[in-house]
Design a protein around this motif. Structure first.
Motif, PDB file in Angstrom:
ATOM      1  N   ARG A  82      -8.505  -3.944  -6.172  1.00 41.49           N
ATOM      2  CA  ARG A  82      -7.082  -3.824  -5.827  1.00 41.49           C
ATOM      3  C   ARG A  82      -6.886  -3.683  -4.325  1.00 41.49           C
ATOM      4  O   ARG A  82      -6.010  -4.340  -3.729  1.00 41.49           O
ATOM      5  CB  ARG A  82      -6.491  -2.621  -6.544  1.00 41.49           C
ATOM      6  N   GLU A  83      -7.697  -2.842  -3.692  1.00 44.71           N
ATOM      7  CA  GLU A  83      -7.553  -2.637  -2.255  1.00 44.71           C
ATOM      8  C   GLU A  83      -7.931  -3.890  -1.473  1.00 44.71           C
ATOM      9  O   GLU A  83      -7.316  -4.211  -0.449  1.00 44.71           O
ATOM     10  CB  GLU A  83      -8.419  -1.453  -1.800  1.00 44.71           C
ATOM     11  N   GLU A 101       3.026  -1.269   1.089  1.00 46.41           N
ATOM     12  CA  GLU A 101       1.655  -1.141   0.600  1.00 46.41           C
ATOM     13  C   GLU A 101       1.628  -0.644  -0.847  1.00 46.41           C
ATOM     14  O   GLU A 101       0.833  -1.131  -1.667  1.00 46.41           O
ATOM     15  CB  GLU A 101       0.879  -0.189   1.498  1.00 46.41           C
ATOM     16  N   GLY A 102       2.487   0.306  -1.155  1.00 41.87           N
ATOM     17  CA  GLY A 102       2.554   0.775  -2.532  1.00 41.87           C
ATOM     18  C   GLY A 102       2.991  -0.312  -3.493  1.00 41.87           C
ATOM     19  O   GLY A 102       2.456  -0.422  -4.610  1.00 41.87           O
ATOM     20  N   PHE A 103       3.948  -1.141  -3.077  1.00 44.27           N
ATOM     21  CA  PHE A 103       4.400  -2.250  -3.925  1.00 44.27           C
ATOM     22  C   PHE A 103       3.259  -3.230  -4.179  1.00 44.27           C
ATOM     23  O   PHE A 103       3.057  -3.682  -5.317  1.00 44.27           O
ATOM     24  CB  PHE A 103       5.580  -2.948  -3.240  1.00 44.27           C
ATOM     25  N   LEU A 104       2.507  -3.577  -3.140  1.00 46.19           N
ATOM     26  CA  LEU A 104       1.409  -4.530  -3.303  1.00 46.19           C
ATOM     27  C   LEU A 104       0.306  -3.948  -4.183  1.00 46.19           C
ATOM     28  O   LEU A 104      -0.302  -4.678  -4.984  1.00 46.19           O
ATOM     29  CB  LEU A 104       0.858  -4.919  -1.928  1.00 46.19           C
ATOM     30  N   LEU A 147      10.143  -1.857  -9.821  1.00 44.51           N
ATOM     31  CA  LEU A 147       9.415  -1.606  -8.575  1.00 44.51           C
ATOM     32  C   LEU A 147      10.362  -1.452  -7.387  1.00 44.51           C
ATOM     33  O   LEU A 147      10.043  -0.731  -6.426  1.00 44.51           O
ATOM     34  CB  LEU A 147       8.417  -2.741  -8.306  1.00 44.51           C
ATOM     35  N   HIS A 148      11.511  -2.134  -7.441  1.00 42.63           N
ATOM     36  CA  HIS A 148      12.486  -2.046  -6.348  1.00 42.63           C
ATOM     37  C   HIS A 148      13.599  -1.031  -6.634  1.00 42.63           C
ATOM     38  O   HIS A 148      14.579  -0.981  -5.899  1.00 42.63           O
ATOM     39  CB  HIS A 148      13.127  -3.416  -6.107  1.00 42.63           C
ATOM     40  N   SER A 181       9.870  -0.722   5.141  1.00 43.76           N
ATOM     41  CA  SER A 181       8.980   0.442   5.170  1.00 43.76           C
ATOM     42  C   SER A 181       7.544   0.005   4.887  1.00 43.76           C
ATOM     43  O   SER A 181       7.240  -0.434   3.771  1.00 43.76           O
ATOM     44  CB  SER A 181       9.430   1.473   4.126  1.00 43.76           C
ATOM     45  N   PRO A 182       6.637   0.114   5.871  1.00 44.72           N
ATOM     46  CA  PRO A 182       5.232  -0.292   5.632  1.00 44.72           C
ATOM     47  C   PRO A 182       4.573   0.500   4.506  1.00 44.72           C
ATOM     48  O   PRO A 182       3.788  -0.056   3.731  1.00 44.72           O
ATOM     49  CB  PRO A 182       4.554  -0.005   6.975  1.00 44.72           C
TER      50      PRO A 182
END
Length: 957
Positions: free
Chosen positions: A251-252, A221-224, A932-933, A216-217
């Motif tokens: 962060r971004e 992105e949320g994980f990163l 996180l997972h 899931s993209p």
């Protein structure tokens, strides 16, 4: 009356109007209208002004009544912003190494320029914000560099990464097995494989599954973002981290500007394939490996891409207008391309029609199979495995292991007695302990296989057993003490229909031929619909005969073969100079005559000579090959002399008497003289490793090697040897029981099963205490799936691989691994990595454009090229140890694993998680990653499954 009254009203009204107009004039009506409008407008303006004044007073009263007073900080901030900006001094030192700091500063500069400045300057010209961001990034890098210097990276690079890769490969292999077990007839799609992969992952990891992050993209992105925020918390000063605007910007930049594009590139299968080809760019693709890939491919896209490219090349070659010698070269190229195109078409037809494509199954159904003699099987590590498995099925394993144990005993006894005789000749003190040990070993073999108490017992004539028992009681043991019984056991295995004759008709025999690379390749000939099928040899030339055909040729007296060296030359390849000999070959029979030329080096002659003298010991005293010698490029006299000596060797080899005396020799002669690249049976390295590749005789020879290095005290040496010799038969007996007589498990696999754990969770005690080497061997075990072998041979194979690695690098293999890790983490290599990253994202200082998606046919041909390269670099020595088919399957399994983007992302994130856990051991990163997972769908299904399975047991309690 009413009529008269209405007339008087209209009359008086009209008179009044006339008199009004006469008195005030004709414009009085306009003046009157203007006066009325001004009166109304003035009243409205007065009302509006009065309401506005009262409203403002009321709002002011409300503001002072309900809102707090204005903070004095706002005016001060406004005043501070109006002042002249102060210069911020930035220390450009980051890691303490100038060669690293310079490219790192360029990366920071390029990142700010392309991700911040291009939009920030549209809002403000103030430079202080940009300087603050740069300072924040540098602070994070300084903390990161400081932390990295405190960490010992050797365990991570030598153990953790290898373990993660091996575990990833194990999960992939088990997912493939699950897909196959679901339905053998229907091939699972890529989506099915990915889903099954993450199912297996959660079964193995138990606490984590990375399916959401990899598929899931949005979740990725949320994980990163979450991960980058945690890293900023650890690396930034508290003041900088509390600045939310600054923190979100950084962060971004890290998550979406650097990490996400990098992960996208590293997980792209096409990028990985190109990188594999680049890494082994010095290796040339050979025809045999390429055709094997085409014949083994089950991807129609790959076959169509190769076929279309072959058709394109054919069109180009046919358009050429050539004459002379070039026309023959063009014709050969056209014939080769036509054959490749035909093979691709045939393979595509079979894949589309759903017909059998498995080479082993095709070989069992079509054509004749090569015959491998029993004596060759018994001395070949790969072939012996399948014969062992078959003997287990038929209950004859005791005969086989008796033969092997006696063979080992003979080698050990010969070497020990030779050492004893040499000490006698030197006049040194003798002892009877050696003979006593040999007697103990011989009695152990007798008790284990031949006595009435033996279970299982080898069935031979009673008089031979009685004779052996009498010899053991009254005479000293000799290396030949078991020869008569061993010969009987060999004849029993050779002639009894239960053993070798039936083995040749069994599916295990076909699999053995595949591992020995003696299985003929399938080709499809006949009509275009693919119905005309046959099973024959490789179509590289008219003389490329199968072993059975060569047997027929060699037995036919009407076939005559003549060969001589017609020319010599000197070649230079990669800076190495060597002599090349052109051999002209004539073959005549009653109906035809053929002639061709082939080219061989001296090393080819030497390998061929080693091969035939090993197989036919009688030839070693007849055939003598001239010794190897270095020469000068201009030394033509030496070349002529060598040419003369090799011609004499060929004439003696091809003499009719020689061929009649050894009919099987024709197999090797024809293979050597074929017009193709000579496939060496053993290279120089393999010949040095010959004592390792044959584990049967050397299983006992390794024990006796200690005798050659006896210490000054012979008694001390013999005492050490007694432990090994006394346990020789017992150890082999235990191996037999563990490998063949074990009871099948009655309960399902538990979590303790090594297959359901990480690779590093199992370490073989048979390997010495050397962690990096042990993990490397476990990885090879996983790549080539050696767990499918029986335990005794698996242990032997792992020992052989270990000794092969040590023969290459010596006893300092662990030191070399550690040195390589130190070199990888040196400032020079780190700086080089940063430069490669900079040049990849900003070539020539300009942000790289998005790489356009390559055409599907190009990507498919890249896949074929990558597999061909990997298969071509596999050393023959490895194939001799674990088998050609196993080697091919292992290499192709690893390659196939990299062809799935989601699985590659999973591996990248596993490496990243391991890196951060190593970098910050004091923080609970493992628990963080589990959280996180935690939203993983597979994880939720697994927990529900556990609750379902545990509920009945809890109810029983």
């Amino acid at each position: 009356m009413l009529t008269e009254a209405s007339l008087s009203i209209w009359g008086w009204g009209s008179l009044g109007i006339v008199l009004f107009l006469i008195t005030f004039g004709p414009f009085v009506i306009f003046y009157l209208t203007f006066y009325i409008l001004c009166f109304v407008g003035g009243g409205l303006v007065v009302t509006l002004l009065f309401g506005k004044t009262n409203s403002e007073k009321y709002l002011e009263q409300c503001e002072h009544s309900f809102l707090p007073p204005t903070s004095t900080g706002v005016p001060k901030c406004l005043e501070e912003m109006k002042r002249e900006a102060r210069t911020i001094k930035i220390d450009r030192r980051l890691t303490g190494a100038n060669i690293i700091d310079e490219p790192l500063q360029q990366v920071i500069q390029f990142s700010l320029r392309d991700y911040v400045q291009y939009w920030y300057y549209t809002l403000s010209d103030d430079e202080s914000f940009l300087l603050e961001i740069r300072q924040t990034l540098q602070n994070a890098l300084v903390q990161f560099a400081t932390r990295s210097k405190e960490i010992d990276w050797q365990p991570y690079f030598t153990t953790r990464i290898v373990d993660d890769f091996g575990t990833h490969l194990r999960v992939f292999r088990k997912a493939q097995q699950k897909i196959t077990e679901k339905d053998d007839q229907v091939k699972g799609t890529a989506e099915d494989l990915v889903d099954t992969f993450f199912e297996v992952e959660v079964e193995m990891e138990k606490e984590v599954c990375r399916d959401l992050v990899c598929t899931s993209p949005k979740d990725e992105e949320g994980f990163l973002r979450d991960l980058c925020e945690v890293l900023l918390y650890l690396l930034l000063p508290p003041g900088d981290f509390q600045n939310k605007i600054m923190r979100y910007f950084v962060r971004e930049i890290l998550a979406r500007g650097i990490l996400l594009p990098l992960i996208n590139q590293l997980s792209d299968p096409d990028y990985i394939n190109q990188y594999v080809i680049w890494m082994i760019r010095d290796s040339n693709c050979n025809y045999e490996a390429f055709m094997n890939i085409i014949k083994l491919s089950d991807n129609i896209g790959e076959l169509e891409a190769v076929r279309d490219k072959a058709a394109e090349e054919l069109q180009y070659l046919r358009s050429l207008d050539t004459a002379g010698d070039d026309i023959n070269t063009i014709k050969n190229q056209i014939n080769s391309l036509l054959f490749v195109k035909k093979v691709c078409d045939s393979r595509i037809q079979r894949l589309q029609s759903g017909k059998e494509i498995n080479t082993v199954k095709l070989a069992a159904n079509f054509g004749k199979l090569c015959t491998v003699p029993l004596d060759s099987i018994l001395v070949d590590n790969v072939a012996l495995q399948f014969f062992m498995d078959y003997m287990q099925q038929t209950g004859g394993q005791a005969h086989l292991f008796f033969w092997m144990t006696v063979e080992g005993y003979r080698v050990t006894a010969q070497q020990q007695l030779e050492v004893l005789l040499s000490r006698q000749r030197d006049g040194k003190h003798q002892t009877n302990q050696t003979k006593g040990l040999l007697r103990a070993a011989a009695v152990g073999i007798y008790e284990q296989y031949l006595s009435e108490k033996a279970s299982p017992r080898v069935t031979v004539d009673d008089y031979l057993v009685a004779k052996l028992a009498d010899t053991l009681n009254h005479e000293d043991p000799t290396p030949e003490i078991f020869d008569d019984i061993q010969r009987k056991v060999y004849e029993l295995m050779l002639r009894d229909e239960r053993f070798y004759p039936s083995f040749r008709q069994n599916a295990l025999y076909v699999r053995m031929l595949a591992e020995l690379d003696m299985l003929k390749d399938p080709s499809f000939r006949g009509s275009d619909d693919g119905d005309g099928e046959s099973f024959n040899g490789s179509p590289t030339g008219s003389i490329n005969l199968s072993l059975d055909d060569l047997s027929n040729v060699s037995s036919d007296d009407s076939v005559q073969l003549h060969a001589y060296i017609s020319d010599t030359g000197v070649c230079n390849d990669h800076g190495k100079t060597y002599a090349l000999y052109a051999i002209t070959v004539h073959r005549r029979n009653l109906n035809s005559e053929e002639m061709w030329k082939t080219y061989r080096r001296y090393s080819d002659f030497h390998d061929f000579h080693m091969r035939i003298t090993e197989q036919f010991e009688s030839l070693s005293s007849i055939l003598k090959l001239p010794g190897k010698k270095t020469f000068n490029n201009m030394d033509r006299d030496f070349l002529e002399k060598r040419k003369k000596d090799l011609n004499a060797y060929l004439q003696l080899l091809l003499a009719p008497e020689m061929m009649k005396a050894s009919p099987a020799l024709a197999h090797y002669v024809y293979d050597f003289l074929e017009n193709k690249a000579y496939s060496k049976g053993k290279g120089d390295f393999a010949r040095k490793m010959d004592t390792f590749v044959n584990p049967l005789r050397n299983s006992m020879r390794n024990v006796s090697n200690a005798v050659k290095s006896l210490p000054d005290s012979l008694a001390e040496g013999m005492t050490k040897m007694s432990d090994n010799m006394g346990k020789m038969s017992e150890r082999l007996g235990q191996d037999i029981k563990q490998s063949f007589f074990k009871v099948p498990p009655l309960i399902p696999k538990t979590d303790a099963d090594p297959e359901h754990r990480r690779v590093s969770a199992q370490l073989d005690d048979n390997v010495d205490d050397n962690i990096p080497l042990r993990v490397m061997l476990l990885l090879m075990d996983e790549v080539f799936d050696l767990k499918e072998r029986n335990q005794w041979l698996r242990r032997n194979i792992k020992n052989l691989l270990q000794q092969l690695i040590r023969a290459t690098y010596g006893d300092t293999i662990n030191r070399k691994i550690v040195d390589h890790v130190d070199w990888m983490t040196s400032p020079e290599q780190v700086a080089d990595s940063v430069k490669r990253f900079r040049d990849a994202f900003w070539p020539n200082g300009i942000l790289a454009e998005a790489v356009p998606c390559r055409d599907k046919s190009i990507r498919m041909r890249t896949r074929v090229a990558g597999k061909t390269k990997l298969l071509a670099i596999m050393p023959d020595e490895l194939k001799h140890i674990i088998g050609a088919e196993t080697t091919r399957k292992g290499i192709l399994r690893v390659f196939e694993m990299f062809q799935h983007n989601q699985l590659n992302r999973r591996m990248v994130y596993v490496f990243l998680e391991g890196f951060l856990e190593t970098l910050f051991p004091q923080y609970k990163f493992r628990e963080l990653f589990n959280k996180l997972h935690s939203r993983s769908k597979q994880m939720q299904k697994y927990k529900q499954k556990l609750q379902t399975t545990q509920a009945p047991s809890l109810q029983k309690r």
